[in-house]
Design an enzyme around this catalytic site. Structure first.
Site, PDB file in Angstrom:
ATOM      1  CG  ASP A   1       3.670  -4.025 -11.546  1.00 32.68           C
ATOM      2  OD1 ASP A   1       3.317  -3.366 -12.071  1.00 32.68           O
ATOM      3  OD2 ASP A   1       4.787  -3.929 -10.586  1.00 32.68           O
TER       4      ASP A   1
ATOM      5  CB  SER B   1       3.052  -3.737  -4.017  1.00 34.23           C
ATOM      6  OG  SER B   1       2.771  -2.075  -4.032  1.00 34.23           O
ATOM      7  CE1 TYR B   2       5.635   2.612   1.073  1.00 39.43           C
ATOM      8  CE2 TYR B   2       5.307   0.908   2.766  1.00 39.43           C
ATOM      9  CZ  TYR B   2       5.719   2.360   2.643  1.00 39.43           C
ATOM     10  OH  TYR B   2       6.630   2.974   2.844  1.00 39.43           O
TER      11      TYR B   2
ATOM     12  N   GLY C   1       0.753  -1.172  -0.381  1.00 48.73           N
ATOM     13  CA  GLY C   1      -1.019   0.287  -0.009  1.00 48.73           C
ATOM     14  C   GLY C   1       0.838   1.471  -0.033  1.00 48.73           C
TER      15      GLY C   1
ATOM     16  CG  HIS D   1       1.934  -4.734  -8.446  1.00 48.87           C
ATOM     17  ND1 HIS D   1       3.350  -4.024  -8.657  1.00 48.87           N
ATOM     18  CD2 HIS D   1       1.180  -4.274  -7.532  1.00 48.87           C
ATOM     19  CE1 HIS D   1       3.565  -3.397  -7.250  1.00 48.87           C
ATOM     20  NE2 HIS D   1       2.025  -4.513  -7.152  1.00 48.87           N
TER      21      HIS D   1
END
Length: 486
Positions: free
Chosen positions: A405, A195-196, A99, A458
């Site tokens: 991605d 991701s984050y 996020g 992603h």
């Protein structure tokens, strides 16, 4: 504060609890686990027997809350699945989404690698034949508080969130989770995410690594390694690679590419207005195609929420792009409307009751990414020093990247790994998946394995589930991916 289902004075006898938790297990076998009566009661309170619309399975699942700060009333929600076979012999794997502010249950469990994937119609859940609990006991965590069903009774906590508190609370969660499930404490433990979670996973890993040096055997965690995919690792290379990838994949024009290159310096924190204007044109492109998977369809339903704005999280890495409107979008997934189905399902009262979720009646709907987290206090510009420390400490480190991605593209990851300066022991080598197909390429560094996943966006397990399962199996077994067709 005890947040599981309360145990009444008429709690079932110990033998019944044993049978509930371990059907078919002989009494002599169970006695060897030496679980206390209180632990058995807590596990029974978290046992998920059957979810609405769930296919039948023979493995056990648990869900509930673990308190991480009693004074503030801060508790994190988890969902745990035992391995499909021989859970007592399998490692334990924690999965984290990023996020910051997005749910590992909404994405990781329900749309990527969990046993139950959300779908339209009835039944609402389908069995994932490529679930990662085929190779590990699988734990999903909604972190930090304010994400999904995780909550705090102290409203000011939401205004103090950042990388540091997220790692600290996740560590406390693990220590307390092992108290509730001590039978898994001796298992090899790994952390993975995307991701984050390129921040979350290494930072939590470092905290475990450091604390293991000084804690007693009682709270020691048998931590062995970490793996991150399409991960945010270094602001400068992540952002530079973002633009280069878009140009190389015919997403932006020569003119716009040259304009961004001429006006934006990604080594600095503050961008001039003409750079912001150019980046605005760049993000306009991703209003019509899926940034998270360039060649996947978008959800075109008129009421779809699968691609929508997220709250602007000031100060969150990447610091430059986090202030651009187009950066805050939700990934769609292989079924571009899958997130819609997940959101409808997890907001059903009968589902929440079965999961022992939302016990405090949170005054907002469950969402994939929190609308309440609008501030992020700390986020280092680079995670590379932490990863280098973990490599030097002997931990297993894998990095994988889906090559379609556009959000944190393979180009960015390659720039980042080059910045590491690690010695290459085996360069660009194809790895093979089933039916003699190339799954992608690998680079073996001294202490780190890099894997590309051909044709994945992603969320690699969503787009290439078989290949993702193959990767995690080899990671857990500490084996190289096959370099010859089979």
């Amino acid at each position: 504060m005890f947040l599981s289902k309360p145990i009444s004075n008429h709690s079932p006898p110990l033998l019944l609890l044993v049978l509930l938790l371990t059907p078919g297990l002989a009494a002599a076998e169970f006695a060897a686990t030496e679980l206390s009566h209180d632990v058995l009661q807590q596990q029974a309170g978290d046992r998920v027997v059957q979810l609405p619309g769930q296919p039948w399975v023979h493995f056990k699942q648990y869900a509930g809350y673990i308190t991480v700060n009693e004074t503030h009333g801060r508790a994190l929600f988890y969902w745990f699945f035992e391995a499909t076979r021989n859970p007592e012999k399998k490692p334990l794997l924690l999965w984290l989404n990023g996020g910051p502010g997005c749910s590992s249950i909404g994405y990781g469990e329900a749309e990527e690698l969990g046993p139950f994937l959300s779908q339209k119609g009835k039944p609402e859940l389908k069995l994932n034949k490529n679930s990662w609990n085929r190779v590990a006991n699988l734990l999903f965590l909604e972190s930090p508080v304010g994400v999904g069903f995780s909550y705090t009774n102290t409203s000011t906590d939401i205004k103090e969130l950042g990388d540091t508190i997220t790692a600290q609370d996740s560590y406390i969660f693990l220590v307390n989770w092992f108290k509730r499930f001590p039978q898994f404490k001796s298992h090899d433990f790994y952390i993975a995410g995307e991701s984050y979670a390129g921040h979350y996973v290494p930072q939590l890993s470092e905290l475990i690594y450091d604390n293991n040096e000084k804690v007693s055997k009682k709270t020691y965690i048998n931590f062995k390694g970490l793996m991150v995919g399409n991960a945010l690792l270094d602001d400068e290379t992540d952002q530079r690679g973002l633009i280069d990838y878009a140009y190389d994949h015919a997403v932006i024009s020569d003119q716009l590419y040259n304009e961004i290159k001429g006006k934006c310096n990604f080594s600095t924190e503050h961008l001039p207005k003409d750079c912001n204007d150019a980046l605005g044109k760049y993000f306009d492109v991703y209003k019509i195609i899926d940034m998270y998977s360039l060649y996947a369809p978008t959800c075109v339903k008129s009421n779809s929420t699968s691609i929508r704005k997220l709250p602007v999280v000031r100060g969150a890495a990447p610091k430059l792009f986090s202030q651009i409107d187009g950066w805050h979008r939700k990934p769609a997934g292989y079924d571009p409307c899958a997130s819609d189905y997940t959101e409808l399902y997890l907001n059903r009262p009968d589902v929440q009751k079965s999961l022992h979720a939302n016990v405090t009646k949170i005054p907002y709907k469950w969402t994939h990414c929190s609308d309440n987290i609008t501030f992020w206090s700390d986020a280092p510009a680079s995670i590379l020093p932490i990863i280098k420390k973990l490599i030097d400490g002997g931990l297993r480190v894998w990095v994988f990247s889906g090559d379609t991605d556009g959000r944190i593209p393979v180009t960015s990851t390659r720039y980042t790994l080059k910045k590491f300066g690690l010695k290459i022991t085996q360069d660009w080598t194809p790895w093979y998946t089933f039916h003699k197909q190339v799954g992608g390429w690998t680079v073996q560094y001294d202490g780190l394995t890099f894997v590309t996943v051909r044709g994945a966006g992603h969320q690699v397990p969503t787009f290439k589930p078989k290949q993702a399962l193959q990767i995690v199996r080899h990671f857990l077994d500490n084996n190289k991916l096959p370099s010859a067709a089979f």
